[in-house]
Design a protein around this motif. Sequence first.
Motif, PDB file in Angstrom:
ATOM      1  N   LYS A  79       0.818  -1.207   0.000  1.00 58.36           N
ATOM      2  CA  LYS A  79       0.000   0.000   0.000  1.00 58.36           C
ATOM      3  C   LYS A  79       0.857   1.264   0.000  1.00 58.36           C
ATOM      4  N   SER A  80       1.940   1.241   0.734  1.00 59.31           N
ATOM      5  CA  SER A  80       2.587   2.536   0.962  1.00 59.31           C
ATOM      6  C   SER A  80       4.098   2.573   0.767  1.00 59.31           C
ATOM      7  N   PHE A  81       4.670   1.555   0.124  1.00 62.93           N
ATOM      8  CA  PHE A  81       6.096   1.667  -0.161  1.00 62.93           C
ATOM      9  C   PHE A  81       6.256   2.324  -1.528  1.00 62.93           C
ATOM     10  N   ASN A  82       5.991   3.621  -1.526  1.00 66.55           N
ATOM     11  CA  ASN A  82       5.949   4.396  -2.756  1.00 66.55           C
ATOM     12  C   ASN A  82       6.844   5.621  -2.638  1.00 66.55           C
ATOM     13  N   ASP A  83       7.220   6.145  -3.775  1.00 64.89           N
ATOM     14  CA  ASP A  83       7.824   7.471  -3.818  1.00 64.89           C
ATOM     15  C   ASP A  83       6.987   8.324  -4.761  1.00 64.89           C
ATOM     16  N   PRO A  84       6.933   9.649  -4.526  1.00 64.79           N
ATOM     17  CA  PRO A  84       6.220  10.510  -5.468  1.00 64.79           C
ATOM     18  C   PRO A  84       7.111  10.813  -6.668  1.00 64.79           C
ATOM     19  N   LYS A  85       6.529  10.791  -7.843  1.00 62.80           N
ATOM     20  CA  LYS A  85       7.305  11.074  -9.053  1.00 62.80           C
ATOM     21  C   LYS A  85       6.601  12.146  -9.891  1.00 62.80           C
ATOM     22  N   VAL A  86       7.380  12.877 -10.667  1.00 63.71           N
ATOM     23  CA  VAL A  86       6.830  13.758 -11.701  1.00 63.71           C
ATOM     24  C   VAL A  86       7.593  13.502 -12.997  1.00 63.71           C
ATOM     25  N   ASP A  87       6.902  13.673 -14.114  1.00 58.67           N
ATOM     26  CA  ASP A  87       7.552  13.545 -15.423  1.00 58.67           C
ATOM     27  C   ASP A  87       7.592  14.907 -16.101  1.00 58.67           C
ATOM     28  N   CYS A  88       8.670  15.146 -16.796  1.00 55.20           N
ATOM     29  CA  CYS A  88       8.757  16.360 -17.601  1.00 55.20           C
ATOM     30  C   CYS A  88       8.027  16.091 -18.920  1.00 55.20           C
ATOM     31  N   LEU A  89       7.010  16.901 -19.216  1.00 55.90           N
ATOM     32  CA  LEU A  89       6.220  16.686 -20.437  1.00 55.90           C
ATOM     33  C   LEU A  89       7.023  17.051 -21.675  1.00 55.90           C
ATOM     34  N   ASN A  90       8.039  17.834 -21.482  1.00 53.79           N
ATOM     35  CA  ASN A  90       8.850  18.260 -22.630  1.00 53.79           C
ATOM     36  C   ASN A  90       9.873  17.199 -23.039  1.00 53.79           C
ATOM     37  N   CYS A  91      10.681  16.733 -22.056  1.00 51.57           N
ATOM     38  CA  CYS A  91      11.779  15.826 -22.440  1.00 51.57           C
ATOM     39  C   CYS A  91      11.621  14.422 -21.861  1.00 51.57           C
ATOM     40  N   HIS A  92      10.529  14.169 -21.160  1.00 49.26           N
ATOM     41  CA  HIS A  92      10.230  12.854 -20.577  1.00 49.26           C
ATOM     42  C   HIS A  92      11.192  12.426 -19.473  1.00 49.26           C
ATOM     43  N   ILE A 123       5.914  23.178  -6.679  1.00 49.25           N
ATOM     44  CA  ILE A 123       6.548  23.219  -8.003  1.00 49.25           C
ATOM     45  C   ILE A 123       6.007  24.380  -8.832  1.00 49.25           C
ATOM     46  N   LYS A 124       4.691  24.568  -8.755  1.00 49.59           N
ATOM     47  CA  LYS A 124       4.045  25.625  -9.531  1.00 49.59           C
ATOM     48  C   LYS A 124       4.460  27.013  -9.013  1.00 49.59           C
ATOM     49  N   GLU A 125       4.314  27.189  -7.706  1.00 50.75           N
ATOM     50  CA  GLU A 125       4.593  28.499  -7.106  1.00 50.75           C
ATOM     51  C   GLU A 125       6.052  28.917  -7.296  1.00 50.75           C
ATOM     52  N   ASN A 126       6.931  27.930  -7.246  1.00 50.16           N
ATOM     53  CA  ASN A 126       8.351  28.267  -7.293  1.00 50.16           C
ATOM     54  C   ASN A 126       8.969  28.080  -8.674  1.00 50.16           C
ATOM     55  N   HIS A 127       8.117  27.807  -9.650  1.00 47.70           N
ATOM     56  CA  HIS A 127       8.588  27.655 -11.036  1.00 47.70           C
ATOM     57  C   HIS A 127       9.786  26.713 -11.128  1.00 47.70           C
ATOM     58  N   VAL A 128       9.630  25.532 -10.534  1.00 50.83           N
ATOM     59  CA  VAL A 128      10.730  24.552 -10.538  1.00 50.83           C
ATOM     60  C   VAL A 128      10.917  24.019 -11.961  1.00 50.83           C
ATOM     61  N   LYS A 129      12.140  24.065 -12.436  1.00 57.73           N
ATOM     62  CA  LYS A 129      12.429  23.672 -13.817  1.00 57.73           C
ATOM     63  C   LYS A 129      13.022  22.268 -13.894  1.00 57.73           C
ATOM     64  N   CYS A 130      12.851  21.659 -15.052  1.00 56.41           N
ATOM     65  CA  CYS A 130      13.431  20.331 -15.290  1.00 56.41           C
ATOM     66  C   CYS A 130      14.959  20.456 -15.337  1.00 56.41           C
ATOM     67  N   PRO A 131      15.662  19.672 -14.540  1.00 60.00           N
ATOM     68  CA  PRO A 131      17.130  19.787 -14.543  1.00 60.00           C
ATOM     69  C   PRO A 131      17.762  19.301 -15.850  1.00 60.00           C
ATOM     70  N   VAL A 132      16.983  18.582 -16.666  1.00 60.22           N
ATOM     71  CA  VAL A 132      17.544  18.100 -17.928  1.00 60.22           C
ATOM     72  C   VAL A 132      17.345  19.114 -19.056  1.00 60.22           C
ATOM     73  N   CYS A 133      16.083  19.557 -19.259  1.00 61.46           N
ATOM     74  CA  CYS A 133      15.818  20.414 -20.428  1.00 61.46           C
ATOM     75  C   CYS A 133      15.560  21.873 -20.056  1.00 61.46           C
ATOM     76  N   GLY A 134      15.388  22.131 -18.770  1.00 60.51           N
ATOM     77  CA  GLY A 134      15.220  23.516 -18.341  1.00 60.51           C
ATOM     78  C   GLY A 134      13.806  24.067 -18.468  1.00 60.51           C
ATOM     79  N   LYS A 135      12.882  23.242 -18.982  1.00 64.38           N
ATOM     80  CA  LYS A 135      11.492  23.707 -19.114  1.00 64.38           C
ATOM     81  C   LYS A 135      10.745  23.535 -17.785  1.00 64.38           C
ATOM     82  N   GLU A 136       9.581  24.121 -17.756  1.00 65.84           N
ATOM     83  CA  GLU A 136       8.763  24.035 -16.550  1.00 65.84           C
ATOM     84  C   GLU A 136       7.412  23.487 -16.966  1.00 65.84           C
TER      85      GLU A 136
END
Lengths: 456, 456
Positions: A79-92, A123-136
Motif C-alpha cells: 500500500k505505501s512503499f511508494n515514492d512521489p514522481k513527476v515527469d517532464c512533459l517536454n523531455c520525458h 513546483i508551480k509556485e516556485n517555477h521549478v524547472k526540469c534539470p535536464v531540459c530547463g522547461k517548466e
Amino acid sequence: MTLEELVSYARRYGFVYPGSEIYGGLANSWDYGPLGALFTDNIKKLWFKKFVDEKKNCVRLDSPIILNSKVWEASGHLKSFNDPKVDCLNCHNRERADKLVEKASGGTIDADGMKLEEIDAYIKENHVKCPVCGKEDWTPARTFSLMFKTSQGVVEDSASTVYLRPETAQGIYIAFKNVWRSSRQKVPFGIGQCGKAFRNEITPGNFLFRVREFDQLEMEFFCKPGTEEYYFEEYKKDCVNFLKSLGIKDENLTTYDHPKEKLAFYSKGTTDILYKYPWGFDELWGIASRTNYDLTRHQELSGEDLSYLDPETNEKYIPYVVEPSVGVGRLFLAFLLNGYENETLSDGSTREVLHVHPALAPYKAVVLPLMKKLHSDKATEIFNDLSKEFTVSYDETQAIGKRYRRADAIGTPLAITIDDETLNNSTVTVRDRDTMTQDIVKVEDLRDYIRRKIEF
Amino acid sequence: MTLEELVSYARRYGFVYPGSEIYGGLANSWDYGPLGALFTDNIKKLWFKKFVDEKKNCVRLDSPIILNSKVWEASGHLKSFNDPKVDCLNCHNRERADKLVEKASGGTIDADGMKLEEIDAYIKENHVKCPVCGKEDWTPARTFSLMFKTSQGVVEDSASTVYLRPETAQGIYIAFKNVWRSSRQKVPFGIGQCGKAFRNEITPGNFLFRVREFDQLEMEFFCKPGTEEYYFEEYKKDCVNFLKSLGIKDENLTTYDHPKEKLAFYSKGTTDILYKYPWGFDELWGIASRTNYDLTRHQELSGEDLSYLDPETNEKYIPYVVEPSVGVGRLFLAFLLNGYENETLSDGSTREVLHVHPALAPYKAVVLPLMKKLHSDKATEIFNDLSKEFTVSYDETQAIGKRYRRADAIGTPLAITIDDETLNNSTVTVRDRDTMTQDIVKVEDLRDYIRRKIEF
C-alpha cells in the motif's frame, strides 16, 4: 576524494565495475570485482561476528527473497512503499518529486511525507524547472511503487504475483516463532540476516549509495515491552562503535534522531547514523524502535498466534522489536572514502594507500619473492600455507617498491618479502602498510603474527 | 533416512523451516534457520577457500541478479531455457512432460531433449494417466520458460523488461574482461562466484533439491584452447575430492558422463557428480567443458572484443571455459543425509548424531557449565573468548548427558565442560562428538586445540 575519483579508483583496481558494461550497462548497477567481493564479504563476516555470533542470545536466519505476497500486505509495503514522481512533459525526464522539491528549496524544505498536492503547489509556485531540459512543464505528482513484481508458478494470474523483498526484515518476523521454538532462545533475543533486497528506485545514483539491488544487514531484536528504550540506546552505541572500531573517523560520523512528529504512529523512535559522503552527510545505518507493530500485523493477517510466553513469569505478550539496518554497499562506500589517501611521503613522492582495518582488507598479506628466479618456490610454499587460513595475494612482477605501492593502494596491511634470509634463516621481512616499517618474523610464527595483526 | 525424516529433523533443530509458513507457505520455499544459515555459510566459505582463495590464479566476483537483458539473448536462455509441460484438462494439475514420460516408462526412457510431438505421441500410445486424478485427458505438450521476468525502471514497457538470473555464470562471462584487466591475472585463470539464481520450475520438489530460488557456486575457468581437457579432468577430480575430504562416503557418490550425442553442439563434455539421495542417485555437481561458446556469443551481440592477448606469445584467442557448478542447497542436503545417524550405543541406548566435518558444523563447540550456579561465570568468559574466533554455542540447562545429546544431534564436534577443575586448575574437559572420548585441555590451549580439530 570526489565520487568520480572513487569510481575510477574502484574500477582500476577491481573493487567495482559498471554492471553489464559490455552491453552499455544497466541503470546504476555494479559488479563487485575480485577486491570488492572480498571486501564486502569481510563486512558481512564482521557484522555477523559482532552482532550475532559473539552474542549468546542472537542467531542467524536466511530467508528467501520471494515470500508469500501476504507478507507485503501485512507489512504495508504494497500500500505505501511508494515514492512521489513527476515527469517532464517536454523531455520525458522523470524525477523523484520530493527530492526535486528539496533541491529546488536549496535544502530548506524537508519534503519527506509532503502530500502530492503540496508538491504540485510548491513546483508551480516556485517555477521549478526540469534539470535536464530547463522547461517548466511537469505532470502532476503521482505515487510510484518501489516493489519489483514478478510471477511465480506457471500461470501468470494475480494469485501467482509475487514480489522481490524490499527489505530482509519481514522474513525474520514471519519466521520468529519457528526460530524461537527451535533455537531454545528466550526473549530478549535477536535474529540477524544478510541478503539481497530490491527497490525499484525512480532515480538510483551516487555510485553504490542508491542502487536497485543491494545486500542488507538486518537485526531484529525481540524484547519485552518496556525494555525497548534500553536496547534502542544499546544498539545505537553498538553500531557507532562498530564503525569507529573499524576505523571510521569521528568527523565523518554524526547521528540524526527523527523528530517525533515524523515517526510512524507505531514507532518509538528512529535514529540514523550519517556518514559524510562527498555530497554531504547522508544515511548509513538506521536504528528503529518499532514496537510490536510488525508481529501484530502478521498475527492479524495470518491468524497465527505470534505472542511469546515467558517461561519464567508465565506472562504472554507480543515482543517489541529494535531494528538496526544497514546496507553492505553503503558500508563499503564509507570504508573506502574514509580510508583512501593520496599520501605525500617525507621524500616528496606520493603513494595511494587505503587505510582500512586489516580485518576488512581484501588481502591480509601479499607474498613477494624478492627475485622471481631464486625465491618463488619458497614464496609459493609460504603462500600455500598462509592461504589455508587467510586471503593472501602473490605478486612476483616488477621491482619490490612498485609491488609495495600496489599492495598499499588496495589496502593490504602486510607485505611479506621472501629473500635469501628466508632460504638461509627461515625469516621473512614484513612491512606494515601504514607505518611502512618492517619486522623480521620467523616463518613458523607468521600465522600467529598475521592473526594478531588482523584481529577485530 | 527418508526425506520426510530429514525434513522433520531439519525443522526440529532449526536447520530449515517451510518458508512463509504462517501464511500457508509458498510452493516449496524454505527458510534456513539458525543452524542451516551457519551450515550453508560454511559450505560457501569452504568452497571459496578451496576453489578460489587457495589458488594463485583464481579470484572472486559478485555480480548482480538483474543484468542487462541482452545477456540472456546472447546466452540463449530467452529462447531455449524451457521445460515441456502438460496440463490435465480434468483436474488442472500441471506436470513437467519429460518427467511424466520418464516416470511412466519406469525409468527406461530418457526424455531429456524429446520433441513435443514425441512426448504427445508417447503419452497417447501409452495411456499415461494424471497422477492426481487418474484421468487421461492432457493438453498437448508446450514449452514453458523458466525465466522469472520483472520490470525495472519506472515504466512498464518492453525496454524495461529484465529477468532474474537463472545462473550466476553469465555474470562472470560479461565481466571477464574487466576482471582480467584489473586483477593482473593471465590465462589460465578462474573467476568464482556465489549468489542467488532463480528458476520458475514447473514442479519444484524433493525438499531442497529443486527449488525456485537457490544459491549457486560457480567457477568459470578460462584457459587456452587445446588445454580444456586437462582442466576438465582436474576439476572433476577436485570436486569429488572436495566432497570426499568433507566426509561424503564413496558409496553415496557416482559420476555420469553425458553421452556425446546429447551434448550441445559447442560442448566438449559434461560430467555430473551424482549423490545417492533417498529417491536414488541424482544430480549434485555439474562440470562442463563449454569451449568459447559463451564468450563468443557475448562478443557477437555486444560488439566488444572479448579475446585475450597472451602477453608472452602474443597469440590472440577467445579463451575456452571449464565450469564446475553446484547448488548450495544440494550440497547441504547431501551433507545432512550422508552424516545423519540414529546410532545404537554399546549400552543399547540410542543417540541422534550428525557426523559432519567440523569445518561444516554450525557450531564448532558448545560451552557447558557443569553447574549453572557455580560455573556459568567462567563458562561465559570462555564463550566470550572462543566466540571471537569460532561459532560457538552455550548450553546451561538440564543434565550434562542431555546437553551432550543435543550437541551430537546438530553435529557440534566438541563439547567443552567447565567445572571445578576449570576454576582450580584452568583445564576443561573436551568431549568428541564421534568417539565420545574426552580430553583434558588447558584453557589457554583451547583455541589452538579447536583450530586443529576443525582444519580443512
